[in-house]
Design a protein around this motif. Structure first.
Motif, PDB file in Angstrom:
ATOM      1  N   THR A 172      -0.119  23.061   8.285  1.00  0.00           N
ATOM      2  CA  THR A 172       1.072  22.521   7.619  1.00  0.00           C
ATOM      3  C   THR A 172       1.934  23.673   7.111  1.00  0.00           C
ATOM      4  OG1 THR A 172      -0.178  22.334   5.543  1.00  0.00           O
ATOM      5  CG2 THR A 172      -0.051  20.376   6.927  1.00  0.00           C
ATOM      6  N   GLY A 173       1.936  24.763   7.852  1.00  0.00           N
ATOM      7  CA  GLY A 173       2.702  25.943   7.462  1.00  0.00           C
ATOM      8  C   GLY A 173       4.188  25.789   7.709  1.00  0.00           C
ATOM      9  N   PRO A 174       4.975  26.820   7.388  1.00  0.00           N
ATOM     10  CA  PRO A 174       6.439  26.742   7.507  1.00  0.00           C
ATOM     11  C   PRO A 174       6.926  26.514   8.934  1.00  0.00           C
ATOM     12  CG  PRO A 174       5.729  28.987   6.977  1.00  0.00           C
ATOM     13  CD  PRO A 174       4.552  28.102   6.793  1.00  0.00           C
ATOM     14  N   GLU A 230       6.909  22.108   0.190  1.00  0.00           N
ATOM     15  CA  GLU A 230       6.271  22.852   1.276  1.00  0.00           C
ATOM     16  C   GLU A 230       5.154  22.033   1.918  1.00  0.00           C
ATOM     17  OE1 GLU A 230       5.818  25.961   3.871  1.00  0.00           O
ATOM     18  OE2 GLU A 230       7.205  26.030   2.175  1.00  0.00           O
ATOM     19  N   GLY A 231       5.215  21.886   3.251  1.00  0.00           N
ATOM     20  CA  GLY A 231       4.163  21.213   4.002  1.00  0.00           C
ATOM     21  C   GLY A 231       4.272  19.703   4.059  1.00  0.00           C
ATOM     22  N   PHE A 284       6.636  11.463  -8.121  1.00  0.00           N
ATOM     23  CA  PHE A 284       5.341  11.126  -8.717  1.00  0.00           C
ATOM     24  C   PHE A 284       4.189  11.174  -7.695  1.00  0.00           C
ATOM     25  CE2 PHE A 284       8.662   8.819 -11.027  1.00  0.00           C
ATOM     26  CZ  PHE A 284       8.479   9.331 -12.308  1.00  0.00           C
ATOM     27  N   PHE A 285       4.450  10.678  -6.479  1.00  0.00           N
ATOM     28  CA  PHE A 285       3.367  10.537  -5.492  1.00  0.00           C
ATOM     29  C   PHE A 285       3.597  11.371  -4.233  1.00  0.00           C
ATOM     30  CE2 PHE A 285       3.762   6.483  -7.845  1.00  0.00           C
ATOM     31  CZ  PHE A 285       2.537   6.490  -8.487  1.00  0.00           C
ATOM     32  N   TYR A 286       4.701  12.093  -4.141  1.00  0.00           N
ATOM     33  CA  TYR A 286       5.002  12.978  -3.018  1.00  0.00           C
ATOM     34  C   TYR A 286       4.936  12.233  -1.683  1.00  0.00           C
ATOM     35  CZ  TYR A 286       4.437  16.309  -6.797  1.00  0.00           C
ATOM     36  OH  TYR A 286       4.552  16.952  -7.994  1.00  0.00           O
ATOM     37  N   GLU A 287       4.141  12.742  -0.731  1.00  0.00           N
ATOM     38  CA  GLU A 287       4.124  12.128   0.610  1.00  0.00           C
ATOM     39  C   GLU A 287       3.713  10.655   0.569  1.00  0.00           C
ATOM     40  OE1 GLU A 287       2.931  16.507   0.977  1.00  0.00           O
ATOM     41  OE2 GLU A 287       2.360  14.801  -0.287  1.00  0.00           O
ATOM     42  N   ARG A 288       2.791  10.314  -0.327  1.00  0.00           N
ATOM     43  CA  ARG A 288       2.353   8.921  -0.418  1.00  0.00           C
ATOM     44  C   ARG A 288       3.487   8.018  -0.908  1.00  0.00           C
ATOM     45  NH1 ARG A 288      -3.828   9.644  -2.855  1.00  0.00           N
ATOM     46  NH2 ARG A 288      -4.303  11.520  -1.649  1.00  0.00           N
TER      47      ARG A 288
END
Length: 531
Positions: free
Chosen positions: A34-36, A262-263, A407-411
């Motif tokens: 999951t890098g740049p 990031e990621g 609050f939950f980012y990707e989720r």
């Protein structure tokens, strides 16, 4: 040929493509994690993919197929050939203009639409602009491919159109294999992948063109002219493009928001790839087959047959996607660990991707139902109603994504997409029923209840078995043990679900075969597919 066999033809080819897609993502996870550079490639690739879904697959499956079917019914192959050539001339010209404009505006597009969160990282931003510029002509190739696919599907040649996406995965697997074999840097790996995408687009277009010629239709290039048929197509295609690309629209919104972390883009992509397997095999297969079948039934005035096609198709998609949703919710960690956790893909990343995948799993039945519901509008040449519903859904997705991401980012993004998908499916269904275009079927309602019961029993049983096999599924266990344990879980889940579903009357293959089989075609001037 029954709808079940047609679904199986398209679904089988799509399954092969998605299995290769898993192989591709496994290599990608090992090479880039999951890098740049993974973020940069996925962000750049999402943009032409969005346009492909909007203006190619969405627009042509919704607008071109019913009009092409009408031309076949009214004027036979000669009328359909003339219509196809008129459309091809206009489409090619418009696509060329769009491609040139987008290439010139690419830095602005990356900064404002594709990945605004990359602006503060000059190297990552610059790479994304360059990769997007290389891959954007893929849109032109795939838009023409979508038109050729629509022609083949309307002529009952389903396999060639369904197998074409395999070539993208084969080419990208080759590019990743080369990168891993030569020890290429993440930047060089991203470049290999980008040129591979463009090469695969050209290859897919060539394969589909050969398929159309094999089906007995040779189309040439005509000077672009706005004929009445082309005007009608464009009138239907614009709202259909928005409707058909709802998932991609929601994903690009999610990507814009995720680019600030990031990621996060890579996490969403890895989770998306897993749930796209059942969505592609079932949802896309049903959508591809149902639209031309439904359009022909309605053009012939067979309303009862059209209603039966819709109910049996919905029954079919829920029969296969409800257990998939249950399994993704229960064993998402195990699935992600076995598929991805190696090389640059860490156990911490597994946890984040698995949590996102579980939420996508809850939205899976809604996403698939949309594929089965949209043809009910498109086959009647109504593309505006689903577009309006889609726009409301997109607004809901935006509000939820922006609210939940801090609050939950990707989720949070996954939750927003799943909620908007279910909202779209429910409103589409209610609208069709209220207009009398979807006859309510008591048999379907009772079967869905029984399928839900079978799914719940399967999910609970699967949870207990996964706990019992925790040692063989742990990150420290050998890969072979993990793979075999996951295989046992999948086999167990299938046995429990299908056994209970058939036992309590949630499924009856004999009934499905009897009710879903179409009478043989009576026209003699339309070539039948042999695939």
């Amino acid at each position: 040929m029954s709808l079940v066999k047609k679904f199986a033809t398209v679904g089988g080819a799509t399954l092969g493509s998605r299995v290769l897609g898993f192989a591709r993502e496994t290599l990608m996870a090992a090479a880039l994690g999951t890098g740049p550079m993974a973020d940069a490639f996925y962000a750049a690739f999402r943009f032409p993919n969005l346009f492909r879904r909007l203006f190619a697959e969405g627009a042509f499956n919704a607008a071109f197929v019913p009009l092409f079917a009408k031309e076949i019914e009214a004027g036979g192959i000669d009328g359909a050939k003339r219509f196809s050539e008129e459309v091809f001339g206009v489409l090619f010209t418009v696509l060329m203009m769009i491609t040139i404009a987008m290439e010139l505006a690419m830095p602005w597009l990356v900064a404002w639409i594709i990945a605004p969160g990359f602006v503060g990282e000059p190297e990552k931003f610059g790479v994304t602009v360059e990769l997007a510029a290389v891959m954007f002509p893929y849109l032109m190739c795939m838009s023409l491919t979508a038109m050729l696919s629509g022609m083949l599907n309307s002529l009952h040649h389903y396999f060639a159109a369904a197998i074409a996406p395999v070539f993208l995965n084969v080419v990208l697997i080759g590019a990743l294999g080369l990168a891993l074999w030569t020890g290429a840097s993440p930047l060089h790996t991203a470049w290999y992948l980008s040129w591979g995408v463009l090469a695969a687009g050209v290859l897919q277009m060539a394969v589909l063109y050969a398929g159309v010629r094999h089906a007995g239709m040779r189309i040439g290039f005509r000077r672009p002219r706005m004929t009445p048929n082309v005007k009608r197509l464009l009138w239907l295609a614009l709202p259909a493009a928005v409707t058909g690309g709802i998932t991609q629209i929601n994903q690009i919104i999610g990507q814009m928001i995720a680019s600030t972390k990031e990621g996060a883009i890579s996490v969403l992509q890895y989770a998306d790839r897993v749930y796209q397997l059942p969505l592609g095999v079932v949802g896309i297969a049903v959508g591809v087959v149902l639209l031309p079948e439904l359009a022909r039934a309605l053009k012939a005035g067979h309303e009862r047959e059209a209603g039966n096609l819709q109910n049996r198709s919905m029954e079919f998609v829920l029969f296969l996607t409800l257990p998939a949703a249950g399994a993704l919710w229960v064993i998402s960690d195990e699935i992600v660990r076995v598929l991805y956790e190696r090389g640059a893909f860490s156990p911490e990343t597994t946890s984040v991707v698995a949590g996102t995948l579980a939420i996508y799993g809850l939205g899976l039945p809604g996403f698939v139902m949309i594929k089965a519901l949209n043809p009910g509008f498109f086959a009647r040449e109504d593309t505006k109603t689903p577009m309006r519903i889609t726009m409301v859904s997109v607004a809901v997705n935006c509000v939820l994504a922006v609210s939940l991401f801090p609050f939950f980012y990707e989720r949070g993004i996954a939750t927003a997409e799943a909620a908007s998908g279910w909202l779209t499916a429910i409103v589409l269904f209610v609208t069709l029923v209220r207009r009398g275009h979807w006859p309510l079927d008591k048999a379907l309602a009772w079967r869905v209840v029984r399928l839900l019961i079978a799914t719940v029993v399967m999910a609970v049983s699967l949870h207990h078995l996964a706990d019992a096999m925790a040692d063989r599924l742990a990150p420290t266990a050998p890969l072979l043990d993990q793979v075999s344990a996951l295989g046992i879980l999948v086999a167990f889940a299938m046995t429990v679900y299908f056994g209970i579903a058939f036992l309590i009357g949630g499924a009856d293959l004999g009934m499905i075969r009897r009710n879903i089989r179409r009478p043989p075609a009576t026209r003699t001037d339309v070539p039948e597919g042999g695939e």
